[in-house]
Scaffold this motif. Structure first.
Motif, short mmCIF file in Angstrom:
data_model
loop_
_atom_site.label_atom_id
_atom_site.label_comp_id
_atom_site.label_asym_id
_atom_site.label_seq_id
_atom_site.Cartn_x
_atom_site.Cartn_y
_atom_site.Cartn_z
N LEU A 277 0.93 -1.13 0.11
CA LEU A 277 -0.09 0.00 -0.05
C LEU A 277 0.82 1.33 -0.03
N ASN A 278 1.90 1.22 0.89
CA ASN A 278 2.84 2.30 0.87
C ASN A 278 3.52 2.71 -0.53
N LEU A 330 -8.91 -2.80 0.48
CA LEU A 330 -7.80 -1.92 0.98
C LEU A 330 -6.94 -1.36 -0.18
N ARG A 331 -6.37 -2.25 -1.02
CA ARG A 331 -5.44 -1.67 -2.19
C ARG A 331 -6.50 -0.92 -3.16
N LEU A 332 -7.59 -1.39 -3.36
CA LEU A 332 -8.24 -0.55 -4.18
C LEU A 332 -8.69 0.70 -3.91
N ALA A 333 -9.31 1.01 -2.38
CA ALA A 333 -9.04 2.09 -1.76
C ALA A 333 -7.87 3.23 -1.98
N VAL A 334 -6.72 2.43 -1.74
CA VAL A 334 -5.46 3.28 -2.06
C VAL A 334 -5.27 3.63 -3.28
N VAL A 335 -5.42 2.85 -4.17
CA VAL A 335 -5.17 3.01 -5.73
C VAL A 335 -6.17 4.35 -5.97
N LEU A 336 -7.26 4.38 -5.53
CA LEU A 336 -8.22 5.50 -5.63
C LEU A 336 -7.72 6.76 -5.28
N LEU A 337 -6.97 6.60 -3.87
CA LEU A 337 -6.80 7.71 -3.28
C LEU A 337 -5.45 8.40 -4.01
N ALA A 338 -4.70 7.35 -4.54
CA ALA A 338 -3.63 7.81 -5.44
C ALA A 338 -4.09 8.43 -6.66
N ASP A 339 -5.35 7.93 -7.23
CA ASP A 339 -5.63 8.38 -8.51
C ASP A 339 -6.13 9.93 -8.48
N PHE A 340 -6.72 10.24 -7.24
CA PHE A 340 -7.24 11.62 -6.67
C PHE A 340 -5.91 12.52 -6.47
N GLY A 341 -4.86 11.94 -6.47
CA GLY A 341 -3.74 12.78 -6.11
C GLY A 341 -3.20 12.68 -4.78
N PHE A 342 -3.71 11.83 -4.18
CA PHE A 342 -3.18 12.06 -2.30
C PHE A 342 -1.92 10.96 -2.41
N SER A 343 -1.18 11.30 -1.47
CA SER A 343 0.07 10.54 -1.00
C SER A 343 0.34 10.78 0.42
N ARG A 344 1.57 10.28 0.51
CA ARG A 344 1.93 10.52 2.17
C ARG A 344 2.29 12.15 2.03
N VAL A 345 2.54 12.85 1.44
CA VAL A 345 2.80 14.23 1.25
C VAL A 345 1.59 15.02 1.36
N ALA A 357 -12.55 2.03 2.07
CA ALA A 357 -12.43 0.59 1.77
C ALA A 357 -13.65 -0.19 2.11
N TYR A 358 -14.37 0.42 3.25
CA TYR A 358 -15.56 -0.33 3.84
C TYR A 358 -16.73 -0.11 2.74
N TYR A 359 -16.67 0.91 1.95
CA TYR A 359 -17.70 1.29 0.72
C TYR A 359 -17.26 0.05 -0.33
N LEU A 360 -16.18 0.17 -0.77
CA LEU A 360 -15.75 -0.89 -1.82
C LEU A 360 -16.10 -2.08 -1.49
N ASP A 367 -11.22 -3.24 -9.80
CA ASP A 367 -10.48 -2.18 -10.15
C ASP A 367 -10.99 -1.38 -11.29
N GLY A 368 -12.03 -2.03 -11.97
CA GLY A 368 -12.66 -1.32 -13.17
C GLY A 368 -13.49 -0.11 -12.78
N CYS A 369 -13.88 -0.07 -11.44
CA CYS A 369 -14.48 1.29 -10.96
C CYS A 369 -13.55 2.60 -11.01
N ARG A 370 -12.37 2.23 -11.23
CA ARG A 370 -11.63 3.53 -11.47
C ARG A 370 -11.60 4.42 -12.77
N THR A 371 -12.09 3.55 -13.53
CA THR A 371 -12.05 4.24 -15.12
C THR A 371 -13.35 4.18 -15.86
N SER A 372 -14.31 3.36 -15.28
CA SER A 372 -15.48 2.92 -15.95
C SER A 372 -16.55 4.21 -15.77
N ASP A 373 -17.32 4.44 -17.00
CA ASP A 373 -18.35 5.65 -17.22
C ASP A 373 -19.52 5.33 -16.01
#
Length: 611
Positions: A277-278, A330-345, A357-360, A367-373
């Protein structure tokens, strides 16, 4: 906690073999070397104190809830380096060792077992590299050893090594575990005769002393904790084991989890997930604490407090059973956070990943939810909620467990077909975590400085044109190197009384922007008008960029910076107030509860540090 009547080493070893004494899962592995074991026996023979032991009386009602481990008996560096679980112990009380595992294990190995380590300069896959050795005592030696500082000569030897000098030389090796059968004076005399040293005074003294130490002298002094509150016991364990590497609460809970899992290694699985995740996107700083907390939330446990009672056998079995799904969410939630521009910084609160993560997890999204219309509106709603909750101060601080529990209940009830933004915000407002902003908070946001973690979600909300899935930077519109150089400012003709104000504004939000990595590299320390001229081919492109980023009226040089700064700050304020639907004056925003409807904050939840 009470000090108990001391017992002999024989009694302690017998309790180990009857499994009256067991090791709790929070204990670490046996780590003593052979030299430490021999020195312990030398200290006992010399009458030196070896410290008190701390034990926990576990009632039969509690004993069945946890996995316990046997003491190591026959240690093998390659084949048997880990204590084995006891298995079911039946409906009976046991005594778990909180402090003294290494010493009791050393006694068990010396009196009943063996120690097998690899010989130097031999291949690890060579069977001859691991000779089995037992503890022996030289009956013909008693006196200070200048090199080792010991009085009695204990050594781990293979049987053939022990026979080498037993023909009347300077050493006569007695296998220490044989003393267990020497109970009476007659047994002692027969043992000396059997070894051919009955007429040797030194041998008689040494063997008699070993007999007294093992069978007669009550050497094992211990405190017994009888309380059944597991959190109290865990905190005692942390205190008494903090002389070396300090143990964290989550380390111990992870040990409990490790003990309960059957098909997987919990420690390895959780550490691997944290590392993975990190490593997502530009990197995060999640901890094993957060993973354990997320596990309780995603499992739907009613009590998600960070306490050992919530990590019992049933919960850990449930966590192992659903681990693959929890990992995936949890992996999908973190990937979405990264897609939204979030990071440790840029992520102000790591705990925000848990409700996401609970919602997902509940919806079973992939993973398709990251890009699907089909998921576009959902992504937008989640992103907006993340930005607002991370821009707002105090949302993810105290009362975290209560907030996570309330959000989970809301998502379970309302989140069937999409992110229930209104319901989530109502629940947060009910708990005193409203995402409604006051005009004064807008001013505070606009005064954020470069490096603030709350700055990114605000800029990303204001200016969504930057693709945050790509590498991007937060950077200055007017270069910091120019605005912070009084020499350059004076040379440009700016009056002296304006210089402190320019320096103060240099790092604030109205002089900051989001740029794609390559754009920022090309910009470097150029003045913005010069960079725009070089970067965009047409006037229309330049004007479009200026409008999009509230930068119209951009001056050619630094002399117009303060006027530009104030104008852009005003435009940012209007845009932000519209996006956040900020009420002005006495206007009350519909749906915002008054103070009587909010849940009072009860302060920080225990165990949430580091989340």
């Amino acid at each position: 906690m009470a000090f108990q009547t001391p017992i002999t080493i024989t009694s302690a070893v017998e309790k180990i073999h009857r499994r009256d004494y067991v090791l709790p899962a929070i204990q670490r592995e046996f780590v003593w070397s052979r030299d430490k074991i021999t020195r312990l026996f030398d200290s006992l023979m010399r009458g030196y104190p070896i410290g008190s032991f701390l034990m926990w009386q576990v009632d039969e009602d509690n004993a069945g809830r946890f996995t316990f481990y046997d003491f190591m008996r026959d240690y093998h560096e390659r084949d048997n380096a880990h204590c084995a679980p006891t298995g079911p112990l039946g409906n009976r009380a046991v005594t778990a060792i909180l402090d003294g595992q290494q010493r009791l294990t050393a006694l068990n190995i010396g009196l009943c077992g063996s120690f097998t380590a690899k010989l130097p300069r031999m291949w690890a896959n060579n069977p001859l590299a691991y000779p089995k050795k037992q503890l022996y005592l030289n009956l013909l030696h008693r006196g200070q050893d200048g090199d080792l500082g010991v009085e009695y000569d204990f050594r781990f030897l293979a049987p053939e090594e022990a026979l080498t000098d037993n023909g009347g030389g300077a050493a006569h090796w007695y296998r220490v575990q044989d003393i267990r059968d020497v109970r009476t004076a007659g047994d002692l005399i027969r043992a000396l005769r059997h070894h051919g040293v009955a007429d040797n005074d030194t041998a008689g003294d040494v063997l008699t002393r070993l007999h007294e130490v093992v069978h007669v002298i009550p050497t094992v002094n211990f405190f017994l904790e009888e309380a059944q509150e597991l959190d109290k016991v865990l905190n005692i364990f942390i205190r008494v084991n903090s002389g070396g590497t300090v143990l964290s609460y989550s380390d111990l809970l992870l040990s409990v989890a490790t003990a309960q899992w059957v098909e997987r290694d919990a420690r390895e699985s959780i550490h691997r997930l944290v590392d993975e995740l990190n490593d997502v996107g530009q990197g995060f700083a999640f901890s094993k604490d957060l993973i354990l907390k997320a596990g309780l939330v995603l499992l739907g446990k009613g009590d998600i407090r960070f306490k050992v009672d919530n990590f019992d056998r049933a919960t850990m079995a449930d966590l192992e059973k659903h681990w693959a799904d929890i990992e995936r969410s949890l992996r999908l939630a973190v990937v979405l956070l990264a897609d939204f521009g979030f990071s440790r910084v840029t992520l102000t609160a790591n705990s925000v990943v848990i409700p996401l993560a609970y919602y997902l997890h509940r919806r079973g999204l992939e993973d398709g939810c990251r890009t699907s219309d089909a998921f576009r509106d959902d992504r937008a709603a989640i992103r907006r909620w993340l930005q607002r909750s991370l821009m707002k101060s105090g949302v993810w601080g105290s009362g975290l467990d209560r907030l996570l529990t309330g959000l989970r209940a809301t998502l379970e009830k309302e989140g069937g077909q999409g992110w229930p933004a209104e319901a989530v915000e109502r629940e947060m407002a009910r708990q005193g975590k409203s995402l409604r902003f006051e005009p004064t908070e807008i001013e505070d946001l606009l005064d954020l400085t470069y490096g603030s973690k709350r700055l990114f979600p605000m800029l990303a909300m204001l200016y969504p044109g930057v693709d945050t899935r790509d590498h991007f930077h937060e950077d200055h519109i007017f270069p910091r190197s120019v605005l912070r150089s009084r020499v350059r400012l004076r040379k440009a003709g700016l009056p002296e009384d304006k210089l402190p104000l320019i320096e103060d504004c240099a790092d604030r939000a109205a002089n900051l922007q989001l740029l794609r990595g390559p754009e920022n590299i090309s910009k470097q320390a150029h003045l913005p008008a010069t960079w725009l001229q070089e970067h965009f081919q047409s006037t229309a492109e330049r004007e479009s960029w200026l409008r999009e980023y509230d930068a119209t009226g951009l001056p050619e040089d630094v002399t117009g910076f303060l006027e530009f700064y104030e104008a852009r700050r005003t435009r940012m304020r209007h845009r932000l107030m519209n996006l956040l639907e900020v009420a002005t004056g006495s206007e009350q925003v519909a749906g915002t509860p008054d103070a009587s409807q909010t849940v009072p904050d009860d302060g920080p939840d225990p165990g949430n540090e580091g989340l």
